[in-house]
Write a protein that holds these residues in place. Structure first.
Motif, short mmCIF file in Angstrom:
data_model
loop_
_atom_site.label_atom_id
_atom_site.label_comp_id
_atom_site.label_asym_id
_atom_site.label_seq_id
_atom_site.Cartn_x
_atom_site.Cartn_y
_atom_site.Cartn_z
N HIS A 178 15.26 57.02 37.39
CA HIS A 178 14.19 56.71 36.44
C HIS A 178 14.25 55.26 35.97
O HIS A 178 13.39 54.82 35.19
CB HIS A 178 14.30 57.62 35.21
CG HIS A 178 14.25 59.08 35.53
ND1 HIS A 178 13.17 59.69 36.14
CD2 HIS A 178 15.17 60.06 35.33
CE1 HIS A 178 13.42 60.98 36.29
NE2 HIS A 178 14.62 61.24 35.81
N THR A 196 16.70 54.08 34.08
CA THR A 196 17.36 54.06 32.78
C THR A 196 18.86 54.30 32.97
O THR A 196 19.30 54.77 34.03
CB THR A 196 16.78 55.12 31.83
OG1 THR A 196 16.93 56.42 32.42
CG2 THR A 196 15.30 54.85 31.57
N CYS A 218 20.59 55.32 21.10
CA CYS A 218 20.41 56.12 22.31
C CYS A 218 21.24 57.39 22.29
O CYS A 218 20.75 58.47 22.64
CB CYS A 218 20.79 55.30 23.55
SG CYS A 218 19.77 53.84 23.79
N ARG A 272 17.22 51.01 28.99
CA ARG A 272 16.49 50.65 30.20
C ARG A 272 17.16 49.51 30.97
O ARG A 272 17.95 48.75 30.41
CB ARG A 272 15.06 50.27 29.84
CG ARG A 272 14.29 51.40 29.16
CD ARG A 272 12.84 51.03 28.89
NE ARG A 272 12.13 52.14 28.24
CZ ARG A 272 12.05 52.33 26.94
NH1 ARG A 272 12.62 51.46 26.12
NH2 ARG A 272 11.41 53.36 26.44
N THR A 290 21.97 52.53 36.67
CA THR A 290 20.78 53.32 36.36
C THR A 290 20.63 54.53 37.27
O THR A 290 21.19 54.59 38.36
CB THR A 290 19.50 52.46 36.47
OG1 THR A 290 19.35 51.99 37.82
CG2 THR A 290 19.57 51.27 35.52
N PRO A 321 16.38 56.48 25.80
CA PRO A 321 17.00 55.86 26.98
C PRO A 321 17.34 54.40 26.75
O PRO A 321 16.75 53.73 25.90
CB PRO A 321 15.91 55.99 28.04
CG PRO A 321 14.63 55.93 27.25
CD PRO A 321 14.92 56.62 25.94
N GLU A 352 18.52 45.86 29.70
CA GLU A 352 18.77 45.81 28.26
C GLU A 352 20.26 45.65 27.98
O GLU A 352 21.12 45.94 28.82
CB GLU A 352 18.23 47.06 27.57
CG GLU A 352 16.72 47.15 27.59
CD GLU A 352 16.19 48.31 26.78
OE1 GLU A 352 15.12 48.16 26.16
OE2 GLU A 352 16.82 49.38 26.76
#
Length: 240
Positions: free
Chosen positions: A19, A21, A100, A62, A16, A60, A65
């Motif tokens: 943020h 994401t 995405c 996250r 990530t 995005p 996920e």
């Protein structure tokens, strides 16, 4: 018939940005890898990425996920193949999915030892297996191999554990952890450069309790297409 190649992964903290994401470069890496596998499986030649057409980041993915990258051949030329690659995110608990990222990767065949390239196979209509099993691919790069040039056993177990996690999460729609690994049998080595395909099926599903997942690991020579069953096992996954 043309079957899509799918790479399935989980968004961990190391993947990530600030943020929370999925980092865009990691997403692009997933798409490039699945495009390479799709092109290689179609033509059984060595490929390199020549270019990618417009890449759209629509939503995005996250932390925590599931992300699924799907590659499908959409164009065949004399020396090149166009692969449409799509990255989708999936909420572990609700099953909600969203697209995405999408783009087209142009893969160019590389001659082996200056030999002339053979003709590319024609584009085939799409098809999909209907047995409901989870199928996910991986590539074996040098950093995942041991001193013999074959896939390190711990890496194989990690791949199988990830497949069991994804299959059980989709079956239970609950946070899960591995409770036990039942017999895991290693049957044949996996060489560097091989494509690995994992097939996972959840059974003995008890909502709110857990499920057992059988996992098969197949090695596939990227150029010849020859496949061999390299490992299988079963994992008991428990709801947290």
């Amino acid at each position: 018939m043309s079957v899509a190649s799918r790479l399935v992964d989980i968004v961990f903290p190391t993947d990530t940005n600030h943020h929370g994401t999925l980092f865009g470069g990691t997403g692009l890496s997933h798409l490039d890898k699945v495009a390479f596998v799709a092109a290689t499986r179609h033509a059984r030649m060595a490929f390199v990425t020549a270019s990618c057409e417009r890449i759209d980041f629509g939503a995005p993915a996250r932390l925590g996920e599931i992300v699924e990258a799907e590659g499908r051949v959409i164009r065949v030329g004399r020396r090149s193949i166009g692969v449409e690659a799509v990255l989708s995110a999936e909420n572990l608990l609700t099953g909600e999915r969203r697209e995405c990222t999408r783009g087209v990767f142009n893969m160019v065949a590389v001659p082996a030892d200056d030999a002339p390239l053979r003709e590319m196979p024609a584009l085939e209509p799409p098809s999909e297996p209907e047995d409901g099993a989870l199928r996910m691919i991986e590539m074996v790069f040098p950093d995942r191999t041991n001193h013999y040039g074959t896939l390190f056993g711990g890496e194989a177990l990690a791949m199988m554990g990830k497949a069991a996690f994804v299959a059980s999460t989709r079956a239970l729609r609950a946070p899960v952890m591995m409770a036990a690994s039942q017999a895991v049998n290693f049957q044949a080595p996996i060489d560097g450069g091989d494509i690995v395909e994992l097939t996972a099926r959840a059974f003995d599903i008890e909502p709110g309790v857990g499920a057992t997942v059988s996992v098969e690991l197949w090695a596939e020579n990227a150029i010849s297409g020859l496949r061999r069953r390299s490992a299988d096992g079963a994992f008991r996954m428990r709801v947290l």
